[in-house]
Design a protein around this motif. Structure first.
Motif, PDB file in Angstrom:
ATOM      1  N   ALA A  85     -31.202 -79.594-102.940  1.00  0.00           N
ATOM      2  CA  ALA A  85     -29.884 -79.210-103.429  1.00  0.00           C
ATOM      3  C   ALA A  85     -28.998 -80.434-103.641  1.00  0.00           C
ATOM      4  O   ALA A  85     -27.780 -80.309-103.780  1.00  0.00           O
ATOM      5  CB  ALA A  85     -29.221 -78.242-102.457  1.00  0.00           C
ATOM      6  N   ASN A  86     -29.582 -81.619-103.688  1.00  0.00           N
ATOM      7  CA  ASN A  86     -28.826 -82.853-103.892  1.00  0.00           C
ATOM      8  C   ASN A  86     -28.883 -83.272-105.357  1.00  0.00           C
ATOM      9  O   ASN A  86     -29.950 -83.316-105.960  1.00  0.00           O
ATOM     10  CB  ASN A  86     -29.401 -83.981-103.019  1.00  0.00           C
ATOM     11  N   ALA A  87     -27.710 -83.582-105.914  1.00  0.00           N
ATOM     12  CA  ALA A  87     -27.616 -83.987-107.322  1.00  0.00           C
ATOM     13  C   ALA A  87     -27.334 -85.480-107.415  1.00  0.00           C
ATOM     14  O   ALA A  87     -26.397 -85.989-106.798  1.00  0.00           O
ATOM     15  CB  ALA A  87     -26.524 -83.198-108.026  1.00  0.00           C
ATOM     16  N   ALA A  88     -28.129 -86.180-108.201  1.00  0.00           N
ATOM     17  CA  ALA A  88     -27.919 -87.609-108.432  1.00  0.00           C
ATOM     18  C   ALA A  88     -27.084 -87.863-109.675  1.00  0.00           C
ATOM     19  O   ALA A  88     -26.590 -88.969-109.892  1.00  0.00           O
ATOM     20  CB  ALA A  88     -29.273 -88.321-108.546  1.00  0.00           C
ATOM     21  N   VAL A  89     -26.926 -86.836-110.507  1.00  0.00           N
ATOM     22  CA  VAL A  89     -26.184 -86.948-111.763  1.00  0.00           C
ATOM     23  C   VAL A  89     -24.908 -86.126-111.642  1.00  0.00           C
ATOM     24  O   VAL A  89     -24.947 -84.960-111.231  1.00  0.00           O
ATOM     25  CB  VAL A  89     -27.044 -86.425-112.940  1.00  0.00           C
TER      26      VAL A  89
END
Length: 264
Positions: free
Chosen positions: A139-143
């Protein structure tokens, strides 16, 4: 019908009993097609039910507001899955319909929707929809949203968009009675399949940015665009319409007919 049958040689006419048996077998097969119920859900449902369409036993005392809490595991939902009620409505014959969105790790699951139907006497009659169970994704977004939107707009490549049209923006604000209303795309983090092949495979689901982009360019249709929230690549896009969508189909008695549809 007699005029048609008399030209068919007797040797190839199917016996009526055999034909009826075939039809009944086909009907039973269609009724059982779908995701099998868990053992716990089988205790509450009529034979032939699937997870896509459950017909509950008439003595059921299910509560449509707590069904996904009390019977969460029965619907094969994990600790990271939650069903969030989106809205309720009542039809003309007194049935109440409780509409749920599926969420995984607090983000909406695209195509994960379910409706619970309650009779006027309070008994839950049935439920239908689709659950995407077995998702195992980060559930981690890099963008961030701005980066993802830039990717989506490059993909759309329209000459002009509705939010760049002052008159349409003004009209929307009046229509919505909201001075903050705008056609400018608002990003939403969702869990979406990496490919739009209608297989709904939980292994294909990943975190993505979703944008509804309305164009003011007759050569470019409005689309909902899904952008990978970690790589900023386009997953896929689907057409969306400002108004109802036209179509056609074969009717029982009037051959091909035209009709309009809209999302409700």
């Amino acid at each position: 019908m007699k005029n048609i049958i008399k030209f068919i040689p007797k040797t190839i006419r199917p016996p009526l009993l055999l034909l009826l048996s075939f039809c009944m077998a086909a009907t039973n097969t269609m009724a059982q097609d779908g995701t099998p119920l868990s053992k716990d859900l089988q205790k509450l449902a009529k034979p032939g039910s699937t997870r896509e369409w459950v017909s509950f036993l008439p003595d059921s005392t299910l509560n449509p507001r707590t069904i996904f809490i009390k019977y969460k595991s029965a619907f094969d939902l994990s600790k990271d899955d939650n069903m969030v009620m989106k809205k309720t409505d009542k039809d003309d014959i007194g049935f109440s319909h409780f509409r749920y969105d599926q969420k995984y790790k607090n983000y909406r699951v695209v195509y994960g929707e379910y409706i619970v139907h309650q009779q006027p006497d309070g008994i839950v009659k049935s439920a239908n929809g689709r659950l995407i169970t077995g998702i195992n994704a980060s559930a981690n977004a890099a963008v961030n949203e701005k980066q993802a939107l830039n990717t989506a707009l490059q993909f759309m490549n329209a000459s002009k968009y509705l939010w760049q049209n002052p008159e349409l923006e003004k009209s929307l604000k009046l229509q919505e009675n909201n001075q903050q209303a705008t056609y400018f795309p608002q990003g939403e983090l969702v869990f979406a399949p990496s490919k739009n092949d209608q297989s709904f495979n939980p292994k294909d689901y990943l975190l993505a940015w979703s944008f509804k982009i309305y164009t003011d360019d007759p050569k470019v249709l409005a689309k909902q665009v899904f952008v990978d929230a970690n790589t900023s690549t386009i997953l896929y896009a689907v057409d969306i319409a400002m108004n109802c969508s036209g179509g056609s189909g074969t009717s029982a008695f009037n051959r091909s007919v035209n009709f309009n549809t809209e999302l409700s």
